[in-house]
Motif scaffolding. Structure first.
Motif, PDB file in Angstrom:
ATOM      1  N   GLU A  78       0.833  -1.208   0.000  1.00 53.82           N
ATOM      2  CA  GLU A  78       0.000   0.000   0.000  1.00 53.82           C
ATOM      3  C   GLU A  78       0.868   1.258   0.000  1.00 53.82           C
ATOM      4  OE1 GLU A  78      -3.760  -1.989   2.461  1.00 53.82           O
ATOM      5  OE2 GLU A  78      -2.205  -0.831   3.495  1.00 53.82           O
ATOM      6  N   TRP A  79       1.980   1.205   0.751  1.00 51.71           N
ATOM      7  CA  TRP A  79       2.904   2.333   0.751  1.00 51.71           C
ATOM      8  C   TRP A  79       3.464   2.571  -0.649  1.00 51.71           C
ATOM      9  CZ3 TRP A  79       8.281   2.323  -0.261  1.00 51.71           C
ATOM     10  CH2 TRP A  79       8.900   3.559  -0.069  1.00 51.71           C
ATOM     11  N   GLU A  80       3.855   1.486  -1.326  1.00 53.19           N
ATOM     12  CA  GLU A  80       4.384   1.613  -2.687  1.00 53.19           C
ATOM     13  C   GLU A  80       3.358   2.273  -3.613  1.00 53.19           C
ATOM     14  OE1 GLU A  80       7.544  -1.833  -3.716  1.00 53.19           O
ATOM     15  OE2 GLU A  80       5.492  -2.546  -3.399  1.00 53.19           O
ATOM     16  N   GLN A  81       2.095   1.882  -3.461  1.00 54.75           N
ATOM     17  CA  GLN A  81       1.056   2.455  -4.313  1.00 54.75           C
ATOM     18  C   GLN A  81       0.853   3.945  -4.040  1.00 54.75           C
ATOM     19  OE1 GLN A  81      -2.345   0.001  -3.482  1.00 54.75           O
ATOM     20  NE2 GLN A  81      -1.489  -1.800  -4.531  1.00 54.75           N
ATOM     21  N   LYS A  82       0.889   4.311  -2.768  1.00 54.73           N
ATOM     22  CA  LYS A  82       0.611   5.705  -2.410  1.00 54.73           C
ATOM     23  C   LYS A  82       1.746   6.655  -2.792  1.00 54.73           C
ATOM     24  CE  LYS A  82      -2.777   5.008   1.300  1.00 54.73           C
ATOM     25  NZ  LYS A  82      -3.864   5.815   0.693  1.00 54.73           N
ATOM     26  N   VAL A  83       2.971   6.130  -2.963  1.00 52.27           N
ATOM     27  CA  VAL A  83       4.071   7.001  -3.389  1.00 52.27           C
ATOM     28  C   VAL A  83       4.412   6.801  -4.865  1.00 52.27           C
ATOM     29  CG1 VAL A  83       5.030   7.107  -1.062  1.00 52.27           C
ATOM     30  CG2 VAL A  83       5.892   5.375  -2.659  1.00 52.27           C
ATOM     31  N   GLY A  84       3.583   6.016  -5.570  1.00 47.74           N
ATOM     32  CA  GLY A  84       3.741   5.875  -7.013  1.00 47.74           C
ATOM     33  C   GLY A  84       4.797   4.892  -7.454  1.00 47.74           C
ATOM     34  N   LEU A  85       5.256   4.001  -6.556  1.00 43.10           N
ATOM     35  CA  LEU A  85       6.267   3.021  -6.932  1.00 43.10           C
ATOM     36  C   LEU A  85       5.673   1.765  -7.559  1.00 43.10           C
ATOM     37  CD1 LEU A  85       8.729   3.266  -3.901  1.00 43.10           C
ATOM     38  CD2 LEU A  85       9.104   4.061  -6.244  1.00 43.10           C
ATOM     39  N   SER A  86       4.365   1.598  -7.410  1.00 39.71           N
ATOM     40  CA  SER A  86       3.694   0.463  -8.046  1.00 39.71           C
ATOM     41  C   SER A  86       2.281   0.889  -8.406  1.00 39.71           C
ATOM     42  CB  SER A  86       3.666  -0.760  -7.108  1.00 39.71           C
ATOM     43  OG  SER A  86       2.845  -0.511  -5.984  1.00 39.71           O
ATOM     44  N   PRO A  87       1.641   0.211  -9.357  1.00 36.36           N
ATOM     45  CA  PRO A  87       0.293   0.600  -9.782  1.00 36.36           C
ATOM     46  C   PRO A  87      -0.695   0.519  -8.623  1.00 36.36           C
ATOM     47  CG  PRO A  87       1.278  -0.932 -11.342  1.00 36.36           C
ATOM     48  CD  PRO A  87       2.173  -0.917 -10.146  1.00 36.36           C
ATOM     49  N   ALA A  88      -1.573   1.498  -8.536  1.00 39.21           N
ATOM     50  CA  ALA A  88      -2.590   1.539  -7.487  1.00 39.21           C
ATOM     51  C   ALA A  88      -3.949   1.200  -8.084  1.00 39.21           C
ATOM     52  CB  ALA A  88      -2.613   2.927  -6.849  1.00 39.21           C
ATOM     53  N   PRO A  89      -4.941   0.879  -7.211  1.00 35.67           N
ATOM     54  CA  PRO A  89      -6.291   0.645  -7.724  1.00 35.67           C
ATOM     55  C   PRO A  89      -6.768   1.826  -8.560  1.00 35.67           C
ATOM     56  CG  PRO A  89      -6.140   0.025  -5.413  1.00 35.67           C
ATOM     57  CD  PRO A  89      -4.836   0.685  -5.765  1.00 35.67           C
ATOM     58  N   GLU A  90      -7.646   1.564  -9.486  1.00 35.19           N
ATOM     59  CA  GLU A  90      -8.113   2.591 -10.422  1.00 35.19           C
ATOM     60  C   GLU A  90      -8.638   3.808  -9.666  1.00 35.19           C
ATOM     61  OE1 GLU A  90     -11.165   3.047 -14.235  1.00 35.19           O
ATOM     62  OE2 GLU A  90     -10.859   1.110 -13.253  1.00 35.19           O
ATOM     63  N   GLY A  91      -8.191   4.960 -10.065  1.00 34.74           N
ATOM     64  CA  GLY A  91      -8.629   6.203  -9.429  1.00 34.74           C
ATOM     65  C   GLY A  91      -7.820   6.602  -8.219  1.00 34.74           C
ATOM     66  N   GLU A  92      -6.861   5.774  -7.807  1.00 35.14           N
ATOM     67  CA  GLU A  92      -6.081   6.086  -6.611  1.00 35.14           C
ATOM     68  C   GLU A  92      -4.594   6.214  -6.907  1.00 35.14           C
ATOM     69  OE1 GLU A  92      -6.876   3.370  -3.450  1.00 35.14           O
ATOM     70  OE2 GLU A  92      -9.025   3.307  -3.840  1.00 35.14           O
ATOM     71  N   GLY A  93      -4.208   6.184  -8.156  1.00 34.45           N
ATOM     72  CA  GLY A  93      -2.799   6.194  -8.504  1.00 34.45           C
ATOM     73  C   GLY A  93      -2.139   7.549  -8.328  1.00 34.45           C
ATOM     74  N   ARG A  94      -0.802   7.541  -8.319  1.00 34.75           N
ATOM     75  CA  ARG A  94      -0.019   8.781  -8.252  1.00 34.75           C
ATOM     76  C   ARG A  94       0.988   8.748  -9.403  1.00 34.75           C
ATOM     77  NH1 ARG A  94      -0.248  11.845  -3.520  1.00 34.75           N
ATOM     78  NH2 ARG A  94      -1.279  10.861  -1.755  1.00 34.75           N
ATOM     79  N   ASP A  95       0.496   8.972 -10.599  1.00 35.98           N
ATOM     80  CA  ASP A  95       1.363   8.874 -11.768  1.00 35.98           C
ATOM     81  C   ASP A  95       2.460   9.925 -11.757  1.00 35.98           C
ATOM     82  OD1 ASP A  95      -0.122   6.754 -12.698  1.00 35.98           O
ATOM     83  OD2 ASP A  95      -1.480   8.016 -13.869  1.00 35.98           O
ATOM     84  N   GLY A  96       2.216  11.056 -11.117  1.00 33.06           N
ATOM     85  CA  GLY A  96       3.198  12.129 -11.149  1.00 33.06           C
ATOM     86  C   GLY A  96       4.179  12.104 -10.008  1.00 33.06           C
ATOM     87  N   ALA A  97       4.047  11.170  -9.055  1.00 32.21           N
ATOM     88  CA  ALA A  97       4.922  11.134  -7.886  1.00 32.21           C
ATOM     89  C   ALA A  97       6.295  10.588  -8.261  1.00 32.21           C
ATOM     90  CB  ALA A  97       4.294  10.281  -6.784  1.00 32.21           C
ATOM     91  N   ALA A  98       7.308  11.001  -7.493  1.00 30.06           N
ATOM     92  CA  ALA A  98       8.674  10.518  -7.712  1.00 30.06           C
ATOM     93  C   ALA A  98       9.334  10.284  -6.363  1.00 30.06           C
ATOM     94  CB  ALA A  98       9.475  11.516  -8.536  1.00 30.06           C
ATOM     95  N   THR A  99      10.263   9.325  -6.321  1.00 33.01           N
ATOM     96  CA  THR A  99      10.945   8.954  -5.083  1.00 33.01           C
ATOM     97  C   THR A  99      12.453   8.991  -5.291  1.00 33.01           C
ATOM     98  OG1 THR A  99       9.121   7.509  -4.398  1.00 33.01           O
ATOM     99  CG2 THR A  99      11.249   7.147  -3.339  1.00 33.01           C
ATOM    100  N   ILE A 100      13.155   9.559  -4.309  1.00 30.37           N
ATOM    101  CA  ILE A 100      14.618   9.530  -4.304  1.00 30.37           C
ATOM    102  C   ILE A 100      15.068   8.752  -3.078  1.00 30.37           C
ATOM    103  CG2 ILE A 100      16.748  10.878  -4.169  1.00 30.37           C
ATOM    104  CD1 ILE A 100      15.288  13.182  -5.500  1.00 30.37           C
ATOM    105  N   PHE A 101      15.780   7.662  -3.290  1.00 25.60           N
ATOM    106  CA  PHE A 101      16.357   6.897  -2.193  1.00 25.60           C
ATOM    107  C   PHE A 101      17.734   7.485  -1.875  1.00 25.60           C
ATOM    108  CE2 PHE A 101      13.651   3.801  -4.496  1.00 25.60           C
ATOM    109  CZ  PHE A 101      12.742   3.533  -3.479  1.00 25.60           C
ATOM    110  N   LEU A 102      17.970   7.716  -0.606  1.00 23.79           N
ATOM    111  CA  LEU A 102      19.187   8.385  -0.170  1.00 23.79           C
ATOM    112  C   LEU A 102      19.968   7.462   0.756  1.00 23.79           C
ATOM    113  CD1 LEU A 102      20.365  11.255  -0.513  1.00 23.79           C
ATOM    114  CD2 LEU A 102      19.246  11.882   1.613  1.00 23.79           C
TER     115      LEU A 102
END
Length: 685
Positions: A378-402
């Motif tokens: 669920e965390w991956e979906q909410k930050v856009g790292l994996s596909p989310a249920p229809e209507g709940e995605g974050r296509d524009g999100a980006a993640t930087i691992f530090l």
């Protein structure tokens, strides 16, 4: 727009790292990794990336101490923007639990840090204000359930000067937003009325909001200083956000109560059919009591266990959390990702086990399971790292691992986009690594420590166990070496103080287990000694060794000594990687005529200690409450034989709690057992 302020400009390989990260995200990359060595200015690089991208940003850290450190640094970089802090607001927290093996029910006990609660509300208010220049520094607390952003927004009040509105209407709206009227004491989350003036102590700000009426018209809106009540600023327009993150309406309450009653009947029937009459009676009494409290007051103890009903969520769906307050184009920075990612992985499982026991034995309805942290997926979906249920995605999100030692997960998610930052602005090199035999390692270590003490330098020593750390600390004291130890049993506030004392020179040596790794900024440390470096395992794997060695990278004379009888694969990896980085750094220094210089950094942890200033007092208060409870305990009236039997039973409970990994309860039972044994001794005399 973000406005970064700093006396420095990006140097070394910071400019290319900033350009590469920004270009990657603007080109559509969903994840990137910044592989930056200790002391290379990763935080400054990220600050420049945030300023260039101009997106609301979440910086995720794996513990409160490092989160507070990052918060202080970001506040300094962005003084004109909204830099917020969101961590667990408990100074003390004992979760509700049931231990079947000893038939022990543990009631929830907690103490909330008011200052951190204010900062949490400030974060949610900033995110819903529509501002783009928001940075929230958070621990993994942001993955736990909070109120719905929709309900939070609905309870937000927008007022402007010249607005026509009856005072009573505004007062009712304040009450609906969870503010409490108190004309005698104006404290956070309260308001008072004097004539045509309303003073509101905003729950998320450090000032008083004064609203003055002329008839049914708002005549003025101003902020006042908390203590002196001096005028700070006048407003034409302002939003007043709710006094709590958990907001709801009377309609939602009525709907929720109906659903709770329905599920209660189903659960009672289930227990009856299973022959579990005690559990059926227990759940019936507990839930009916909670319903009465909700109807009368709008809340009850443990109301978060009914959050699914108030939110209108389906069973099994994730709760609302801080991530839901961010827009779709959010930027996520995962600090020390090699530690933070595994922590996110582990959160859900531990919470579920505790909730399952409460549900199975009739202490909570099954819906309590939906008051939980996010699963990793669920965390991956909410930050856009994996596909989310229809209507709940974050296509524009980006993640930087530090990270200085990114794990396989980060590298896979980044799909090859790994940006290296190996050059330190000071020209400092990665420390030399010296491998020495473990025989007579303590004697050799003593000699090395004495050399550093004479130069007024500091030393870190890592051991494999807590007991070894404490015993080594005692041994060093015998040789008049000023040392201290830290490990997981040392409270956060005490760790901060000990590390500050190390920098000040009150201690020369700090001994630890696994806390002397990520994020510690100790430029006075010139030597890191790793005992038993060849004991391959979690504490001596490649990443752990590299992170630990990095603590010596902030000193011009930095050195690492690994005490070992053989060179393991992990040790060799660390040595090879360190040598590779040293070669690149020396070449860069030579080409640019740079001479390594020592880091000078003020010793100031005031921002950290202020956030936890009530922790020590609260801890003492909790212990006092426990001791006061013993005064009225039934065993106080027992004779010798009865008391001995009761002590035996208490000892069994203590051991069972330890076996169930409930160490807080075990420690409390241990302390009570000691009190009982003292009384037994008195009776025997």
């Amino acid at each position: 727009m973000f406005q970064i302020e700093s006396a420095y400009q990006p140097t070394g390989d910071q400019p290319q790292a900033i350009d590469a990260l920004v270009d990657g995200i603007q080109s559509g990359a969903r994840a990137e990794t910044l592989l930056g060595v200790t002391g290379s200015g990763k935080t400054f690089t990220i600050a420049n990336v945030i300023a260039r991208l101009n997106r609301p940003t979440l910086i995720l850290s794996h513990n409160k101490t490092l989160a507070a450190q990052l918060y202080s640094e970001m506040k300094a970089f962005f003084p004109h923007n909204a830099v917020e802090y969101f961590v667990s607001y408990y100074d003390y927290y004992q979760p509700e639990a049931y231990i079947p093996s000893t038939d022990t029910y543990i009631e929830k006990d907690l103490s909330i840090n008011e200052e951190i609660d204010r900062l949490r509300l400030s974060a949610t208010a900033a995110l819903l204000s529509g501002r783009k220049d928001v940075i929230v520094v958070s621990s993994v607390s942001c993955l736990y359930g909070i109120g719905s952003p929709q309900d939070f927004s609905l309870n937000c009040l927008s007022i402007h000067r010249g607005q026509t509105i009856q005072m009573d209407e505004l007062l009712k709206a304040l009450v609906a937003a969870q503010y409490v009227r108190n004309d005698l004491e104006l404290a956070r989350g309260k308001f008072r009325v004097k004539g045509d003036t309303i003073d509101i102590a905003l729950a998320y700000a450090d000032y008083i909001l004064r609203v003055e009426f002329f008839g049914n018209t708002i005549d003025s809106i101003a902020s006042l200083e908390l203590v002196t009540m001096n005028l700070l600023e006048e407003f034409e327009f302002i939003n007043i956000y709710p006094a709590t993150i958990f907001c709801t309406s009377r309609e939602s309450i009525e709907r929720a109560i109906g659903e709770i009653k329905r599920d209660l009947e189903e659960q009672i029937t289930f227990f009856h059919n299973a022959g579990m009459e005690q559990e059926a009676k227990r759940i019936d009494e507990r839930v009916h009591y909670d319903i009465e409290m909700i109807q009368e007051l709008g809340y009850c103890s443990g109301v978060e266990n009914y959050s699914r009903y108030f939110d209108g969520r389906e069973p099994g769906t994730p709760p609302y959390c801080l991530l839901d307050y961010f827009p779709d184009d959010m930027l996520v920075v995962v600090d020390e990702s090699h530690v933070t990612i595994p922590q996110i992985h582990a959160m859900y499982g531990g919470d579920k086990k505790r909730k399952d026991n409460l549900v199975q034995y009739g202490f909570r309805l099954p819906a309590a399971r939906d008051n939980r942290p996010l699963t990793f997926e669920e965390w991956e979906q909410k930050v856009g790292l994996s596909p989310a249920p229809e209507g709940e995605g974050r296509d524009g999100a980006a993640t930087i691992f530090l990270s200085a030692t990114p794990a396989e997960y980060e590298l896979e998610q980044s799909e090859g986009i790994v940006v290296e930052q190996l050059i330190r602005p000071t020209g400092l090199l990665d420390p030399e690594i010296d491998v020495r035999p473990s025989e007579h390692q303590i004697d050799d270590l003593l000699e090395e420590i004495q050399q550093r003490v004479e130069k007024e330098q500091r030393v870190l020593v890592t051991t494999l166990t807590k007991r070894m750390a404490e015993e080594l600390d005692d041994y060093l004291h015998q040789y008049n070496i000023r040392s201290a130890y830290i490990h997981s049993d040392v409270d956060t506030i005490d760790r901060i103080k000990i590390m500050e004392d190390l920098r000040r020179g009150i201690y020369d040596v700090l001994v630890g287990v696994n806390l002397l790794r990520e994020g510690l900024d100790l430029p006075e440390v010139s030597l890191v000694a790793i005992l038993d470096a060849d004991k391959e395992g979690f504490l001596r794997d490649h990443r752990s060794l590299t992170q630990t060695a990095g603590r010596a990278a902030r000193h011009v004379d930095g050195k690492v000594i690994m005490y070992a009888d053989r060179i393991t694969h992990s040790m060799q990896q660390t040595i090879d990687e360190t040598n590779r980085r040293r070669s690149i750094q020396m070449t860069y220094n030579s080409e640019h005529g740079i001479t390594p210089t020592a880091i000078r950094k003020d010793i100031n942890t005031g921002a950290l200690t202020s956030l936890y200033r009530n922790a020590e007092k609260e801890r003492e208060a909790v212990q006092q409450r426990i001791r006061d409870g013993w005064k009225n305990a039934p065993w106080q009236q027992m004779d010798l034989k009865q008391l001995q039997r009761a002590a035996d039973q208490k000892r069994k409970q203590m051991l069972a709690a330890a076996k169930d990994l409930n160490f807080d309860l075990a420690a409390t039972l241990r302390d009570e057992l000691l009190e009982m044994e003292n009384k037994i001794q008195i009776l025997m005399e």
